[in-house]
Design a protein around this motif. Structure first.
Motif, short mmCIF file in Angstrom:
data_model
loop_
_atom_site.label_atom_id
_atom_site.label_comp_id
_atom_site.label_asym_id
_atom_site.label_seq_id
_atom_site.Cartn_x
_atom_site.Cartn_y
_atom_site.Cartn_z
N THR A 559 0.80 -1.27 0.17
CA THR A 559 -0.16 0.03 0.08
C THR A 559 0.78 1.22 -0.15
N TYR A 562 -0.75 8.58 0.58
CA TYR A 562 -0.62 10.18 -0.03
C TYR A 562 -1.52 10.91 0.95
N ALA A 571 0.64 12.01 -9.48
CA ALA A 571 -0.63 11.20 -8.92
C ALA A 571 -1.14 10.20 -10.20
N GLU A 572 -1.18 10.81 -11.32
CA GLU A 572 -1.71 10.09 -12.35
C GLU A 572 -0.68 8.84 -12.66
N GLU A 575 -0.90 6.34 -9.68
CA GLU A 575 -2.17 5.42 -9.42
C GLU A 575 -2.27 4.50 -10.59
N ARG A 578 -1.22 -0.53 -10.80
CA ARG A 578 -2.29 -1.18 -10.40
C ARG A 578 -2.04 -2.41 -9.49
N ASN A 581 -1.92 -1.10 -3.85
CA ASN A 581 -2.90 -0.58 -3.40
C ASN A 581 -2.86 1.15 -2.84
N HIS A 582 -3.74 1.96 -3.18
CA HIS A 582 -3.53 3.38 -2.99
C HIS A 582 -4.66 3.83 -1.95
N ARG A 584 -5.79 7.62 -0.07
CA ARG A 584 -5.43 9.19 0.10
C ARG A 584 -5.81 9.38 1.26
#
Length: 868
Positions: A559, A562, A571-572, A575, A578, A581-582, A584
């Protein structure tokens, strides 16, 4: 091979038998004292006969300092110099290799620490060995002079002792101990042949030799390619001239400051023998072939002088100081396959065997056996001027000294090795240099606006000058310069010659490393355990960070956390991974960020000190450092920081340097503040822990994200004091505009002003120069409305006669305004000011123009607002 004599008289000192010289006697006595001091840690190297160099009247011996610990005589001087320091003391030095090896060995042996600044032209073998010996190594500069300048500045800044490779009395005394051993083991010598680099070895050896035997003839050997005018000027002045590449890289020393041994050199040195590159190679080969001695180019110059017949009149006992054996495999390979055109030397050295082996030394052209009665076997027996920082930051960018020096080095090298010069191209560069001189002179005039660079025409002139300087630097350079050549020039910077590494531009250059060290100092990112790498953009810097994380920090399923905002392009990219795990966070609060990371067991946290959104929310990194120090699990985590918004405002490596802290990766766009608003090219930088510097460079190289030479040459230069002076001025100007907007009773209740005006209380060096404005009614924060406000601001500025521009980005000298929605999708637009370096009156006029425009917008569209 030519056997023409190339022996220069440098003026004989008083050691010619006329009596003892007090200065030389003092140094000789210090040599004697140094013997006992260094004996427990150094090798008493053999003094051996070299009968294959004998002639009818000459007997040749050699002192094998190529067998010394650290691979050269330099260990002797380093041990003597460091002997007076306490255990654990940190010292600083600069070296082409051998001196650094010696100091590194001595420091480790004596329980001390050292940092060695090494030019990029030094032998790769020596650089690797310096690091392996435990020294902290910094590679910087095209030559030893530039490396020395950086080392001296570093030592002064950190109040550390600087161990000069050539201007240190104790170093010279320690080096002279090899002469004391040779005399004790084999008796006095009539002639002593010594390699001449910076002069420390010659000083110590010569002082002791003439003290024992005043009639000793001293001959210094020196690379012919250096083209130094010995005999026409003092030895110290001759050694101040720049040095092009040579096989004798250990002698590539350029004096840069007052030398306490200058008088010693002038009194001792009577003759300098200049040897060509081919002769040096021949010396390396002959020592290996005839005596199985592996000697580097510097030491081999002594044998080369005798082999080439350039030391006429030498009779009696001659001693060669074979100063070191740290030769790279590539240099050795070239020596083994060297072309020897002299037929007699080819036969004598066994390159053509048409006479019996035992008769080789009788062949004409190779010295004959020594005089009858002498033994025929080869039996062995036995700191600088300091100055205030340059606050006229632009003066560094006006200087054309580097381009002139590079042109001079190129011209001198072409002449020395008889290569053709492109007449038309070089004449065009001369005309460009005249143009650059005119531009620089114009900018130095009292009305130019320097040091602050007044916005407008003078700023354009400086930008043009930097572009011309780039052409002067790289106009004749190649993206993959040649290493060596015949009759065709495919290089401009002479450091490419005889280079040992890959020569692609994306592998980096000496100049790049110099810029990186300069940026490290300018931005206050100096830290003993981190390194800065320059990249082609801020997003290129991010790419290096992401690649490091994927290789060293995270695995599929881990993970990443942010803060609520990180730069949208980063960020683009992030993220899009894939397999991770993200999460925010819902707050910029440091305590909350720690909770989120621990709740989700995140391996990486992205958090920026100032976030480029409306209100400029802050992550308190000081608080984050307090929370994570010694906290379970955080030593295995990573913190990624984008410091673009307050570039140079704080050093995150100092904050997160205690046990338990996460590892830090730092990056920023160097297109903003770091270029002083000149906006000449995209650029970025990444700072990584030292143990990740090598893989980070590999990533930067392989992905092509390096800062390339054309952009590098245009990059403005400044010291930290000048940088902070500009940033503090812009932060103060930002506060002025913020105060005007917040204090205007017509608009204060209807807008929210974001400004990092509490930077001083946070312990930052400045607060940046960005200010944001949001309207209280959300419906007013739309793109069309904000564009109308900006147009009104520009109109008001024109009416008031003050500068203001519309455009994206920040860090400029002229205040600019934008509707920030252009930078990211999915966020409400807001007004963003990039505040410039104007004087206080212009700033107040800009603030008034902005306040009036905001009021007019509110009066027109905010129906809840009462006029008045």
């Amino acid at each position: 091979m030519s056997t023409a004599v190339s022996l220069h008289s440098a003026g004989h000192g008083p050691h010619d038998g006329s009596g003892a010289d007090p200065l030389l006697s003092t140094l000789a006595a210090d040599v004697h004292d140094a013997r006992g001091r260094i004996a427990p840690h150094s090798v008493r190297t053999p003094t051996v006969r070299l009968p294959w160099l004998d002639t009818e009247h000459r007997e040749v011996w050699a002192k094998l300092e190529c067998w010394q610990v650290s691979g050269s005589f330099k260990a002797r001087g380093a041990l003597n110099a460091l002997a007076g320091f306490e255990h654990g003391q940190m010292s600083v030095t600069a070296s082409a290799g051998n001196h650094g090896l010696g100091v590194a060995f001595a420091a480790r042996t004596l329980g001390q620490q050292t940092r060695v600044f090494v030019p990029a032209t030094a032998s790769e073998l020596k650089v690797r060995r310096i690091a392996a010996a435990g020294a902290q190594v910094t590679v910087v500069g095209r030559d030893l002079k530039e490396a020395t300048d950086h080392a001296v500045e570093y030592a002064q800044r950190h109040k550390l002792p600087f161990i000069s490779p050539y201007a240190d009395w104790n170093v010279a005394a320690g080096q002279g101990t090899c002469m004391a051993e040779a005399i004790e083991d084999a008796g006095d010598f009539d002639t002593v042949v010594v390699p001449l680099g910076g002069g420390g070895l010659l000083s110590g050896v010569g002082a002791y030799a003439v003290q024992q035997s005043p009639d000793t003839r001293l001959i210094a050997t020196h690379p012919e390619v250096f083209n130094r005018p010995f005999g026409q000027d003092s030895v110290d002045n001759c050694l101040r001239r720049a040095t092009p590449p040579t096989y004798a890289d250990g002698l590539a020393v350029q004096h840069t400051f007052a030398n306490p041994l200058a008088d010693v050199l002038d009194r001792l040195l009577g003759e300098v023998c200049s040897v060509s590159e081919n002769e040096i190679v021949l010396g390396i080969y002959a020592l290996l072939h005839e005596h199985s001695l592996l000697v580097e180019g510097a030491g081999a110059t002594t044998a080369a002088a005798l082999l080439s017949g350039k030391v006429p009149g030498d009779t009696g006992r001659t001693l060669l100081i074979l100063s070191g054996g740290n030769i790279s495999s590539s240099a050795l390979a070239r020596a083994i396959v060297a072309e020897v055109h002299d037929e007699h030397l080819r036969i004598g050295l066994g390159l053509r065997r048409n006479v019996p082996v035992l008769e080789k030394n009788e062949v004409a052209g190779l010295p004959r056996q020594r005089a009858t009665g002498l033994p025929q076997d080869s039996t062995a027996v036995g700191s600088p001027v300091t100055g205030s920082p340059d606050t006229r930051w632009a003066e560094r960018s006006l200087s054309l000294d580097d381009t002139a020096a590079r042109a001079e080095d190129h011209q001198r090298y072409l002449e020395a090795v008889a290569l053709p010069k492109g007449k038309v191209a070089h004449e065009a560069l001369d005309r460009l240099r005249d143009l650059a001189d005119d531009l620089a002179q114009e900018l130095r005039s009292p009305d130019s606006g320097l040091p602050d660079v007044a916005p407008g025409a003078q700023e354009d002139t400086l930008r043009l000058l930097l572009r011309v300087r780039e052409t002067l630097t790289n106009g004749l350079e190649w993206a993959s310069p040649a290493y060596d050549q015949s009759q065709r020039v495919n290089f401009y910077d002479t450091s490419a010659q005889a280079a040992g590494g890959v020569n692609y531009a994306r592998y980096g250059t000496n100049d790049l490393r110099t810029l990186e060290l300069g940026l490290t100092e300018m931005l206050g990112l100096t830290h003993g355990a981190s390194e800065l790498l320059a990249t082609s953009s801020g997003m290129a810097a991010y790419q290096v960070v992401e690649s490091l994380l994927l290789r060293h920090a995270v695995e599929p399923g881990d993970t990443v956390a942010y803060a609520p905002y990180i730069y949208f392009e980063a960020a683009e990219q992030l993220e899009g991974l894939r397999f991770l795990n993200h999460v925010r966070a819902d707050s910029y609060d440091a305590d909350r960020l720690v909770e989120v990371v621990e709740e989700r067991n995140a391996k990486v946290l992205f958090a920026d000190p100032v976030n480029n959104v409306a209100g400029l929310p802050v992550v308190d990194l000081h608080r984050l450092a307090e929370l994570t120090e010694g906290r379970d699990g955080w030593a295995d985590r990573w913190l990624v920081v984008d410091g673009t918004m307050i570039s140079g405002g704080l050093n995150v490596f100092d904050l997160f340097g205690k046990p338990g802290h996460p590892q830090v990766l730092y990056y920023e766009s160097a297109s903003k503040y770091a270029q002083f608003g000149l906006d000449l090219q995209m650029a970025g930088l990444v700072v990584v822990p030292s143990h990740l510097a090598a893989p980070a460079r590999t990533i930067r190289r392989n992905t092509g994200t390096i800062l390339y030479p054309d952009a590098l040459a245009r990059f403005p230069r400044a010291d930290r004091s000048a940088y902070l002076a500009r940033m503090v001025q812009m932060s103060a100007n930002t506060r002025v505009i913020a105060d005007v907007l917040r204090g205007d009773p017509r608009i204060a209740e209807h807008i929210r002003v974001g400004c990092a005006d509490d930077w001083a209380t946070r312990g930052w060096a400045h607060g940046g120069a960005v200010l944001t404005v949001e309207f209280g009614r959300a419906g007013l924060n739309n793109r069309d409305g904000l564009e109308a406000v900006i147009e009104r601001m520009l109109g008001n500025a024109r009416s008031r006669g003050v500068p203001l521009v519309k455009g994206l980005s920040f860090g400029f000298s002229t205040t600019r305004i934008s509707a920030a929605s252009a930078m990211a999708q999915g966020s409400d637009p807001f007004l963003r000011f990039s505040v410039g370096t104007h004087d206080r009156q212009e700033i107040r006029e800009q603030a008034a123009a902005a306040a009036d425009a905001v009021f007019e917008y509110l009066r027109t569209f905010d129906v809840s607002m009462s006029e008045g």
